[in-house]
Design a protein around this motif. Structure first.
Motif, PDB file in Angstrom:
ATOM      1  N   GLN A  27     -11.914 -30.691   8.870  1.00 17.69           N
ATOM      2  CA  GLN A  27     -13.269 -30.139   8.850  1.00 17.69           C
ATOM      3  C   GLN A  27     -14.319 -31.185   9.231  1.00 17.69           C
ATOM      4  O   GLN A  27     -15.346 -31.365   8.585  1.00 17.69           O
ATOM      5  CB  GLN A  27     -13.589 -29.533   7.477  1.00 17.69           C
ATOM      6  CG  GLN A  27     -12.664 -28.380   7.109  1.00 17.69           C
ATOM      7  CD  GLN A  27     -13.083 -27.626   5.865  1.00 17.69           C
ATOM      8  OE1 GLN A  27     -14.028 -28.021   5.168  1.00 17.69           O
ATOM      9  NE2 GLN A  27     -12.404 -26.533   5.561  1.00 17.69           N
ATOM     10  N   GLU A 112     -14.133 -19.536   5.699  1.00 12.26           N
ATOM     11  CA  GLU A 112     -15.026 -19.129   4.607  1.00 12.26           C
ATOM     12  C   GLU A 112     -16.245 -20.027   4.473  1.00 12.26           C
ATOM     13  O   GLU A 112     -17.347 -19.570   4.220  1.00 12.26           O
ATOM     14  CB  GLU A 112     -14.243 -19.103   3.282  1.00 12.26           C
ATOM     15  CG  GLU A 112     -13.207 -17.980   3.211  1.00 12.26           C
ATOM     16  CD  GLU A 112     -12.557 -17.895   1.850  1.00 12.26           C
ATOM     17  OE1 GLU A 112     -13.018 -18.610   0.929  1.00 12.26           O
ATOM     18  OE2 GLU A 112     -11.606 -17.120   1.697  1.00 12.26           O
ATOM     19  N   SER A 113     -16.039 -21.328   4.634  1.00 13.51           N
ATOM     20  CA  SER A 113     -17.163 -22.259   4.473  1.00 13.51           C
ATOM     21  C   SER A 113     -17.920 -22.399   5.794  1.00 13.51           C
ATOM     22  O   SER A 113     -17.486 -21.923   6.841  1.00 13.51           O
ATOM     23  CB  SER A 113     -16.664 -23.631   4.014  1.00 13.51           C
ATOM     24  OG  SER A 113     -16.022 -24.308   5.071  1.00 13.51           O
ATOM     25  N   TRP A 115     -18.568 -25.269   7.314  1.00 14.00           N
ATOM     26  CA  TRP A 115     -18.407 -26.655   7.770  1.00 14.00           C
ATOM     27  C   TRP A 115     -18.591 -26.797   9.287  1.00 14.00           C
ATOM     28  O   TRP A 115     -19.042 -27.832   9.769  1.00 14.00           O
ATOM     29  CB  TRP A 115     -17.030 -27.189   7.363  1.00 14.00           C
ATOM     30  CG  TRP A 115     -15.882 -26.614   8.162  1.00 14.00           C
ATOM     31  CD1 TRP A 115     -15.139 -25.515   7.861  1.00 14.00           C
ATOM     32  CD2 TRP A 115     -15.374 -27.117   9.407  1.00 14.00           C
ATOM     33  NE1 TRP A 115     -14.198 -25.277   8.839  1.00 14.00           N
ATOM     34  CE2 TRP A 115     -14.320 -26.258   9.803  1.00 14.00           C
ATOM     35  CE3 TRP A 115     -15.701 -28.196  10.235  1.00 14.00           C
ATOM     36  CZ2 TRP A 115     -13.591 -26.445  10.972  1.00 14.00           C
ATOM     37  CZ3 TRP A 115     -14.982 -28.390  11.399  1.00 14.00           C
ATOM     38  CH2 TRP A 115     -13.930 -27.528  11.770  1.00 14.00           C
ATOM     39  N   PRO A 167     -22.874 -19.387   2.503  1.00 15.31           N
ATOM     40  CA  PRO A 167     -23.285 -20.682   3.081  1.00 15.31           C
ATOM     41  C   PRO A 167     -23.664 -20.620   4.557  1.00 15.31           C
ATOM     42  O   PRO A 167     -24.304 -21.530   5.064  1.00 15.31           O
ATOM     43  CB  PRO A 167     -22.049 -21.561   2.859  1.00 15.31           C
ATOM     44  CG  PRO A 167     -20.899 -20.609   2.748  1.00 15.31           C
ATOM     45  CD  PRO A 167     -21.450 -19.385   2.085  1.00 15.31           C
TER      46      PRO A 167
END
Length: 403
Positions: A27, A112-113, A115, A167
């Motif tokens: 990431q 999901e994030s 990054w 996010p």
């Protein structure tokens, strides 16, 4: 292009594939950004393009490894785009980058994030820049430019992916700014409204959550939209925000903001400070220079959307000229200072190399009185403007002329 052996080409391609997969595995957003940026003409990407044009079968390398094949569709389109870009085939580079972008967006949707948000920004930026270059190539070949419009559709797709909670919710503003740049370039600024409505109705953000860069760009373009709509108080608020929060070291960006903010400020009766003009090499003028600029640069002012603002300023410049004549008369003959002879005004205009007969001067004065820029009445027979003895030149107090 320097000679590249088959072995060296194989090494460069493998190195890129490993770095790409590692950036995703760990990431590492900054690494991924560098691997996707075409427009800076990165030496490492250009050397990779040379290797791809020598090896010609990078797809086989991707398929041979499970590590690489997981991102096979993304990488295959990216490589083909890079190859086309390297040899100057910009239309093909755009088409294959668009396929890569769609595949990348789909992969991003599964993460999901947030990054990789900065990497997605790079993709959005590159698709717009490549589309502009591809359209130039199409135009030079006598074909209809259509890629920037297609890029706008893809950017709207990205906007839809980012809109919502979580996010990733800070992402839409950057994409919105890229859409603004696209629509302004295409001359379809009306489409900006639908994007703004989508943001407002979804209530997906607190504006101050966003990066300063995106807030400044957003306010700059929405301020320009208000200029197009002749909503000068709103344009003043938004452009002033952009100027206040703009990086003070970015002189070019500040000048871009001032290009619209200064005419807007003038239109509501606020004169910019001399130090601001001098700092950014902007020049003061007079009625003659304004009229000359409107004639000489009419097309440019129309394209940028400031022509009507500047044209309306002409009345305020006339007002300032009348005020100067009034002040000079007051010094010489205070008792009759409130009487402005049309012949005196005509002489002042001739001194500015503006030739008007008395009927034209009378017409100007009638408009100034009607617009409440001058208080008084016009004595037609005696060819005199009789000014009010109280506040003959009203201030705009932050309101546009005639409002």
């Amino acid at each position: 292009m320097a000679y590249v052996s088959m072995g060296e080409a194989h090494r460069r391609i493998n190195e890129y594939l490993n770095r790409f997969c590692d950036a995703i595995s760990y990431q590492d957003s900054s690494m991924l950004c560098r691997l996707l940026s075409f427009s800076p003409n990165s030496p490492s990407l250009l050397s990779l393009a040379d290797a791809l044009n020598v090896f010609q079968d990078a797809s086989s390398l991707i398929r041979q490894s499970d590590k690489f094949s997981e991102y096979g569709e993304i990488l295959a389109h990216l490589f083909r785009s890079l190859q086309s870009y390297r040899v100057g085939n910009l239309v093909e580079a755009y088409l294959t980058y668009e396929k890569f972008a769609n595949a990348f967006v789909q992969e991003f949707r599964n993460w999901e994030s947030a990054w990789a948000l900065e990497a997605l920004y790079v993709v959005c930026y590159e698709i717009r820049i490549l589309a502009e270059k591809a359209d130039k190539e199409l135009t030079s070949n006598g074909k209809s430019p259509e890629k920037l419009k297609a890029a706008g559709s893809l950017l709207m797709k990205v906007f839809g992916v980012l809109a919502g909670k979580g996010p990733k919710r800070v992402g839409p503003l950057y994409v919105t700014c890229q859409l603004f740049k696209t629509y302004f370039k295409l001359g379809t600024v009306n489409l900006c409204r639908s994007v703004i409505r989508s943001i407002d109705s979804a209530r997906i953000f607190d504006f101050e959550e966003f990066p300063r860069r995106d807030k400044v760009t957003y306010m700059y373009y929405t301020g320009r939209l208000e200029v197009f709509n002749e909503n000068f108080p709103a344009a003043d608020t938004k452009l002033s925000y952009a100027l206040q929060h703009c990086n003070p070291n970015r002189d070019r960006n500040i000048r871009m903001i001032l290009k619209y903010l200064i005419p807007v400020k003038l239109s509501i009766g606020i004169i910019p400070k001399d130090e601001l003009l001098h700092k950014y090499n902007l020049h003061e003028g007079d009625l003659r220079l304004l009229r000359h600029a409107l004639q000489e640069h009419e097309d440019r002012f129309l394209r940028s959307g400031v022509y009507l603002v500047l044209e309306k300023l002409e009345l305020q410049v006339y007002q300032r000229l009348m005020k100067k004549i009034y002040i000079i008369q007051k010094l010489g003959d205070p008792a009759r200072a409130h009487q402005l002879k049309l012949e005196v005004i005509a002489k002042a205009l001739r001194w500015l190399e503006i030739d008007m007969d008395l009927d034209e001067v009378e017409c100007i004065m009638t408009i100034l009185i009607y617009k409440n820029l001058v208080k008084g009445y016009l004595a037609h027979k005696s060819k005199v403007v009789d000014l009010s003895k109280q506040d003959p030149f009203p201030k705009l107090n932050g309101k546009p002329v005639g409002s």
